[in-house]
Each structure stands twice: as structure tokens, then as C-alpha cells.
Design an enzyme around this catalytic site. Sequence first.
Site, mmCIF file in Angstrom:
data_model
loop_
_atom_site.group_PDB
_atom_site.id
_atom_site.type_symbol
_atom_site.label_atom_id
_atom_site.label_comp_id
_atom_site.label_asym_id
_atom_site.label_seq_id
_atom_site.Cartn_x
_atom_site.Cartn_y
_atom_site.Cartn_z
ATOM 1 N N GLY A 148 -0.784 7.939 1.322
ATOM 2 C CA GLY A 148 -0.917 8.181 2.725
ATOM 3 C C GLY A 148 0.450 7.416 3.614
ATOM 4 O O GLY A 148 1.331 7.594 3.382
ATOM 5 N N ARG B 26 -2.100 0.243 -7.972
ATOM 6 C CA ARG B 26 -2.202 1.210 -9.069
ATOM 7 C C ARG B 26 -0.756 1.424 -9.721
ATOM 8 O O ARG B 26 0.129 2.001 -8.921
ATOM 9 C CB ARG B 26 -2.804 2.624 -8.563
ATOM 10 C CG ARG B 26 -4.409 2.554 -8.367
ATOM 11 C CD ARG B 26 -4.904 3.777 -7.657
ATOM 12 N NE ARG B 26 -4.114 3.849 -6.319
ATOM 13 C CZ ARG B 26 -3.859 4.884 -5.699
ATOM 14 N NH1 ARG B 26 -3.874 6.109 -6.379
ATOM 15 N NH2 ARG B 26 -3.394 4.911 -4.261
ATOM 16 N N ASN C 176 0.875 -2.786 5.549
ATOM 17 C CA ASN C 176 0.152 -1.284 5.497
ATOM 18 C C ASN C 176 -0.961 -1.477 4.707
ATOM 19 O O ASN C 176 -2.231 -0.746 5.168
ATOM 20 C CB ASN C 176 1.094 -0.188 5.224
ATOM 21 C CG ASN C 176 0.210 1.064 4.960
ATOM 22 O OD1 ASN C 176 -0.081 1.550 5.717
ATOM 23 N ND2 ASN C 176 0.090 0.952 3.685
ATOM 24 N N TYR D 218 -14.545 -2.834 10.437
ATOM 25 C CA TYR D 218 -13.255 -2.286 10.551
ATOM 26 C C TYR D 218 -12.456 -2.420 11.881
ATOM 27 O O TYR D 218 -11.308 -2.745 11.822
ATOM 28 C CB TYR D 218 -13.396 -0.775 10.197
ATOM 29 C CG TYR D 218 -11.994 -0.380 10.279
ATOM 30 C CD1 TYR D 218 -10.992 -0.600 9.261
ATOM 31 C CD2 TYR D 218 -11.446 0.727 11.105
ATOM 32 C CE1 TYR D 218 -9.704 -0.124 9.088
ATOM 33 C CE2 TYR D 218 -10.254 1.228 11.107
ATOM 34 C CZ TYR D 218 -9.288 0.888 9.895
ATOM 35 O OH TYR D 218 -8.061 1.464 9.943
ATOM 36 N N LEU E 184 -6.527 9.318 14.144
ATOM 37 C CA LEU E 184 -6.778 9.993 13.016
ATOM 38 C C LEU E 184 -5.445 10.380 12.019
ATOM 39 O O LEU E 184 -4.727 11.005 12.714
ATOM 40 C CB LEU E 184 -7.322 11.231 13.404
ATOM 41 C CG LEU E 184 -9.106 11.279 14.026
ATOM 42 C CD1 LEU E 184 -9.640 12.249 14.371
ATOM 43 C CD2 LEU E 184 -9.894 10.613 12.832
ATOM 44 N N PHE F 126 -7.628 7.576 3.388
ATOM 45 C CA PHE F 126 -8.518 6.882 4.246
ATOM 46 C C PHE F 126 -10.032 6.837 4.310
ATOM 47 O O PHE F 126 -10.772 5.870 3.990
ATOM 48 C CB PHE F 126 -7.927 6.705 5.634
ATOM 49 C CG PHE F 126 -8.637 5.848 6.745
ATOM 50 C CD1 PHE F 126 -8.383 4.622 6.822
ATOM 51 C CD2 PHE F 126 -9.611 6.192 7.559
ATOM 52 C CE1 PHE F 126 -9.072 3.740 7.798
ATOM 53 C CE2 PHE F 126 -10.130 5.543 8.446
ATOM 54 C CZ PHE F 126 -10.077 4.125 8.523
ATOM 55 N N PRO G 281 -2.048 3.824 14.834
ATOM 56 C CA PRO G 281 -2.369 5.329 14.712
ATOM 57 C C PRO G 281 -3.913 5.686 14.921
ATOM 58 O O PRO G 281 -4.890 4.631 14.961
ATOM 59 C CB PRO G 281 -2.059 5.579 13.164
ATOM 60 C CG PRO G 281 -1.710 4.363 12.690
ATOM 61 C CD PRO G 281 -1.896 3.024 13.457
ATOM 62 N N GLY H 286 0.857 -1.294 0.212
ATOM 63 C CA GLY H 286 0.272 -0.071 -0.015
ATOM 64 C C GLY H 286 0.841 1.478 -0.152
ATOM 65 O O GLY H 286 0.626 2.206 0.768
HETATM 66 P P1 NDP Z 1 -4.892 5.115 1.997
HETATM 67 O O1 NDP Z 1 -6.323 4.902 1.544
HETATM 68 O O2 NDP Z 1 -4.282 6.663 1.643
HETATM 69 O O3 NDP Z 1 -3.920 4.011 1.505
HETATM 70 C C1 NDP Z 1 -4.366 2.833 1.561
HETATM 71 C C2 NDP Z 1 -3.237 2.155 0.808
HETATM 72 O O4 NDP Z 1 -3.609 0.577 0.720
HETATM 73 C C3 NDP Z 1 -2.890 2.358 -0.700
HETATM 74 O O5 NDP Z 1 -1.990 2.657 -1.071
HETATM 75 C C4 NDP Z 1 -3.808 1.377 -1.423
HETATM 76 O O6 NDP Z 1 -3.263 1.068 -2.812
HETATM 77 C C5 NDP Z 1 -3.275 0.124 -0.623
HETATM 78 N N1 NDP Z 1 -4.561 -0.936 -0.774
HETATM 79 C C6 NDP Z 1 -5.919 -0.996 -0.573
HETATM 80 N N2 NDP Z 1 -6.358 -2.256 -0.826
HETATM 81 C C7 NDP Z 1 -5.407 -2.877 -1.453
HETATM 82 C C8 NDP Z 1 -5.455 -3.966 -1.933
HETATM 83 N N3 NDP Z 1 -6.581 -4.892 -2.049
HETATM 84 N N4 NDP Z 1 -4.120 -4.468 -2.468
HETATM 85 C C9 NDP Z 1 -3.159 -3.761 -2.429
HETATM 86 N N5 NDP Z 1 -3.022 -2.644 -1.820
HETATM 87 C C10 NDP Z 1 -4.119 -2.082 -1.335
HETATM 88 O O7 NDP Z 1 -5.086 5.127 3.579
HETATM 89 P P2 NDP Z 1 -3.980 4.920 4.617
HETATM 90 O O8 NDP Z 1 -2.572 5.477 4.266
HETATM 91 O O9 NDP Z 1 -4.624 5.850 5.896
HETATM 92 O O10 NDP Z 1 -4.042 3.579 5.230
HETATM 93 C C11 NDP Z 1 -2.954 2.713 5.525
HETATM 94 C C12 NDP Z 1 -3.191 1.594 6.472
HETATM 95 O O11 NDP Z 1 -3.246 2.510 7.647
HETATM 96 C C13 NDP Z 1 -4.468 1.244 6.345
HETATM 97 O O12 NDP Z 1 -4.205 -0.355 6.986
HETATM 98 C C14 NDP Z 1 -5.588 1.709 7.459
HETATM 99 O O13 NDP Z 1 -6.235 0.995 8.091
HETATM 100 C C15 NDP Z 1 -4.405 2.045 8.525
HETATM 101 N N6 NDP Z 1 -4.625 3.202 9.330
HETATM 102 C C16 NDP Z 1 -4.964 4.466 8.816
HETATM 103 C C17 NDP Z 1 -5.432 5.304 9.818
HETATM 104 C C18 NDP Z 1 -5.974 6.811 9.176
HETATM 105 O O14 NDP Z 1 -6.595 7.399 9.981
HETATM 106 N N7 NDP Z 1 -5.710 6.886 7.929
HETATM 107 C C19 NDP Z 1 -5.388 5.268 11.275
HETATM 108 C C20 NDP Z 1 -5.011 3.772 11.533
HETATM 109 C C21 NDP Z 1 -4.819 3.038 10.837
HETATM 110 P P3 NDP Z 1 -3.776 0.805 -4.244
HETATM 111 O O15 NDP Z 1 -5.060 1.734 -4.213
HETATM 112 O O16 NDP Z 1 -2.919 1.325 -5.107
HETATM 113 O O17 NDP Z 1 -4.092 -0.569 -4.347
HETATM 114 C C1 8X3 Z 2 -8.148 4.643 11.453
HETATM 115 C C2 8X3 Z 2 -8.391 5.263 12.653
HETATM 116 O O1 8X3 Z 2 -10.211 5.982 14.357
HETATM 117 O O2 8X3 Z 2 -10.640 6.352 11.780
HETATM 118 O O3 8X3 Z 2 -7.805 3.262 11.777
HETATM 119 O O4 8X3 Z 2 -10.489 4.158 12.896
HETATM 120 S S1 8X3 Z 2 -9.977 5.683 12.884
#
Ligand code: NDP
Ligand code: 8X3
Length: 251
Positions: free
Chosen positions: A13, A35, A86, A152, A184, A189, A182, A9
Site C-alpha cells: 500500500g 513480511r 506509516n 481506529y 479512502l 487496509f 488520507p 510498513g
Molecule cells: P496496508 O495494509 O496495505 O499496509 C499496512 C502496512 O503496515 C504493511 O506494510 C504492513 O506490513 C505494515 N504493518 C502493519 N502492522 C505492522 C507491525 N506490527 N509492524 C510492522 N509493520 C506493520 O495498508 P495502508 O497502506 O493503507 O496503510 C498504511 C497506513 O496508512 C496505516 O497507518 C493506515 O492507518 C494509514 N491510512 C490508510 C488509509 C486507507 O484508506 N488505506 C487512509 C488513511 C490512513 P507487514 O504486514 O509486512 O508487517
Molecule cells: C483510513 C481512511 O476513512 O477508512 O484511515 O478510516 S478511513
Amino acid sequence: MKKIALVTGATSGIGEACARKFAENGYNVIITGRRVDALDQLAAELRGTGAEVLPLAFDVRDREAAAAAINGLPAEWQEIDVLVNNAGGAWGLEPEYTGNYDDWDTMIDTNIKGLLTMTRLIVPGMVERDRGHVVNIGSVAGDAAYAGGNVYCATKSAVKALSDGLRIDVAHTGVRVTNIKPGLVETNFSVTRFHGDKERAAGVYKGIKPLTGADIAESVYYAVSAPAHVQVAEILILATHQASGSVIHRE
Ligand code: NDP
Ligand code: 8X3
């Protein structure tokens, strides 16, 4: 010889920030995501800074594609030192009793089974070499459920259990396991969670200064760069005005 980090991923992000952080710190980086354009763009940027980068496009839910990508790595990329699991996200925020079946499948297949697939493919080599580090991106959402978080939150509780389980299973080796949780973080996301509704997504970060992907990459790198005898098992990292998954103070 330079160390190798693989980040799933990495096209957005937190993962993108982690890829940048490892490249800045002298790692060769394998960046993955679905992507191709975004992977190519990041690869070009990181190569411009002198890093060696291998982009691999596949869906972590597709076990065969993941296996083909990892088992087909060129010899010089095979000894992965750091795996950052991730890739993932949240789809939907409906009550559990009216939730969408497809959203549930996407979250379970990506956040749990995708993470397991990557672990299963990469950790045997780490165990054989007696070194390596698995960083799983969990969440504060895994500590306690919040309204509409149901599935989730369950997937992120699973990430905690899987991190703890793996740490037990590799305790006889030099492999370390870290669960980063993490709160927010402003990334794509919430746009994903609300199925492309950018206005609703922006509302999630209104009145509070959220974390950034770079803030999380700092904590990932902190755990990975700790001395070999130090295992950072978990880090919970919140915005200053967030106290838990459901307590957020907004101005
Ligand atoms: P983004 O949506 O910005 O990034 C998500 C990433 O995951 C993208 O690079 C996407 O790439 C990849 N991805 C999603 N589905 C797939 C798949 N099926 N196969 C391969 N790659 C995949 O979100 P974040 O950076 O915020 O999220 C990253 C991680 O952090 C997640 O696990 C999320 O649950 C976790 N997280 C996020 C928080 C937040 O508040 N943002 C807080 C806590 C945890 P592509 O589209 O190219 O496949
Ligand atoms: C992402 C953080 O609090 O939006 O895991 O679920 S929260």
C-alpha cells in the site's frame, strides 16, 4: 552523498508507494515491515532501478526488535534524513461497546506505540544533526469519528497530537514534522480491517474512485521536497467524491 529515507510498513500500500517514490528520486531507502518475502521482493525491484536498499524485518510493536534494528544499522545507513511512520491499520469496525479487546490492543500498539518507538529511536539523531523530516501517516479518521471507527479514529487523533507535540519539541532545530491525513485509499487496509474478508473489503471502494498509494506518496514527497524553511504541517487528501470520514458519494 545520497539522502536516506526509512519507511515503516513498506511491504504494501502507501508505504510501498512511498519507498518507490523515494527510490525514484535518488534516495537510499530503508524498507521495513514484518513480511520478509515482501521486503526482499521490493528490495530486488528497487535495486533493479539503481537504488540502494536496506530491508529490515521487525514488528514495530516489539520495542527491543525495533531498537536492535535501528541501533545496529551499518555506519553508512545511520544518518536517516526522512522517517515515514506509516506501519499501521484498522482492525474491526464494531461499535465501541462490543469491540474486540485484541483488535484494540493491536491498533493502539501499532498505530500509536509503534510510531512512538520509531520516533524515539530515530529523531535524536536528526536533532543532533539539526536536520531531518518525520512524516506521520495519520488519517481523515483522526479529524472526526465515524460509525464503528471509534478506536481506529482515536489512534489517528493520537497521531495528530503526537505530530503536533513533536513539531513543538523540535521547533528549535531544522527538523520538520508533517502529518499526512488520507481518506479512502485502496490498499490492503480494508482486508486487514475485515480480518481477511476480501469481498467485504472490496465493498468499501464500490461506486467511488478511491485514492491510490501512489497519490499519497506524491503528497509525502511534496512535503519532504519543500525548501528547508517550509514546513508542511498537515495535508488532508481525499478522493473527489469523499467529503469527510463519513460523507462519501457513491455512483
Ligand atoms: P496496508 O495494509 O496495505 O499496509 C499496512 C502496512 O503496515 C504493511 O506494510 C504492513 O506490513 C505494515 N504493518 C502493519 N502492522 C505492522 C507491525 N506490527 N509492524 C510492522 N509493520 C506493520 O495498508 P495502508 O497502506 O493503507 O496503510 C498504511 C497506513 O496508512 C496505516 O497507518 C493506515 O492507518 C494509514 N491510512 C490508510 C488509509 C486507507 O484508506 N488505506 C487512509 C488513511 C490512513 P507487514 O504486514 O509486512 O508487517
Ligand atoms: C483510513 C481512511 O476513512 O477508512 O484511515 O478510516 S478511513
